[in-house]
Design an enzyme around this catalytic site. Sequence first.
Site, PDB file in Angstrom:
ATOM      1  N   SER A 198       0.797  -1.297  -0.044  1.00  0.00           N
ATOM      2  CA  SER A 198       0.108  -0.251   0.149  1.00  0.00           C
ATOM      3  C   SER A 198       0.959   1.359   0.220  1.00  0.00           C
ATOM      4  CB  SER A 198      -0.911   0.029   1.301  1.00  0.00           C
ATOM      5  OG  SER A 198      -1.859   0.917   0.990  1.00  0.00           O
ATOM      6  N   ASP A 294     -10.305  -3.548  -4.858  1.00  0.00           N
ATOM      7  CA  ASP A 294      -9.325  -2.484  -4.579  1.00  0.00           C
ATOM      8  C   ASP A 294      -9.497  -1.018  -5.221  1.00  0.00           C
ATOM      9  OD1 ASP A 294      -7.204  -0.991  -3.377  1.00  0.00           O
ATOM     10  OD2 ASP A 294      -5.810  -2.336  -3.732  1.00  0.00           O
ATOM     11  N   HIS A 324      -7.885  -4.902  -1.099  1.00  0.00           N
ATOM     12  CA  HIS A 324      -6.627  -4.445  -0.456  1.00  0.00           C
ATOM     13  C   HIS A 324      -6.500  -4.801   0.788  1.00  0.00           C
ATOM     14  CE1 HIS A 324      -4.115  -0.921  -0.303  1.00  0.00           C
ATOM     15  NE2 HIS A 324      -4.261  -0.955   0.795  1.00  0.00           N
TER      16      HIS A 324
END
Length: 353
Positions: A198, A294, A324
Amino acid sequence: MNPRLDSLLRGTVTAVQTNALTPLYALPTAVRRRLAGAPIQIDGNTLDPELQLLLRVQALLPRRTKSDAATARAHLKTLCNLVSGHPRELQRVTDLTVRGADGQLGARLYVPRDAGRGLLVFLHGGGWVVGDLDTHDALCRALAADAGIQVLSVDYRLAPEAPAPTAAEDAIAAFTWAVDHAEDLGADPSLVAVGGDSAGGNLAAVVAQQCVRRDLPRPALQVLLYPALDLVSRRPSRDLFGEGGFILTEADIIWYRDHYTPDPSIRPDPIVSPLLADDLTGLPRTYITTAGFDPLRDEGTEYAEALKAAGVEVTHHPHPSLTHGHSHLQTLPGLTRQAHEALTTHLRQTLNS
């Protein structure tokens, strides 16, 4: 939802809060599928039923808003403890310090029993605002154990106390420190990679780019797990998955962005938005994952294609049924575990050659 099943799910949530996820995923597969509910299909992808069940549990847990950074950090630690499972045993786990952009940073070195000469400098996710060595401890242990490489997790400075580009400069300094001290750590300087999930994937991409631009030692590999790559533009996946409870929300993205880059003028700079760099030639080979559910999916896919167009060797795993944050869920049965195995196999083959 059948009332009896709903009651069972709520009872399981209570057990989950007390004993992590073991009671939930010890249920028979058929029961888990019924608890998860009808399949969720969006944009041609079907959500992994094991993840769908986890999202149902999350929806029943007490809701917490990101009122301030301290509260958000505490909440992430709670969630990571929930999903981490039993810590993997390694030969050695050592806390140490590494060079940052302005002084020393905390770091943690993970050494598996079968460690080769490869080293992954890992930059944790959490929107540049939350996350630390502890929130990503279980993931780093699993990466080290299953890939047979050392992992050096870096506790870079967080926003809003340290806004952009502080985290990026810390990451660059820590990576170059790792290369300089690779032999001391028992690693080969030519087999030092950089990676993250991320926001950490954002920082890893920045490190790779800036090492080329600044003529610094280049990573042997960049590992970008569902990375955030563009803080300026939005793509269709944010509209498709920014709502609906798929781990990362549109509100989360904006909250993190505003804390990390309170000055909007820096957002187009590649040191914050690496997807906007005008030259990607010369970058190291890349392992990049995206997730079908995501909001960041499309920017990851776009970056993978841009790297390929620039002549970079790219391995892209799209994982269409995952969300995610799935790297933290490698203890779940099914597709999240398969994603972890694909990643660690690649790391083992690339960094232990």
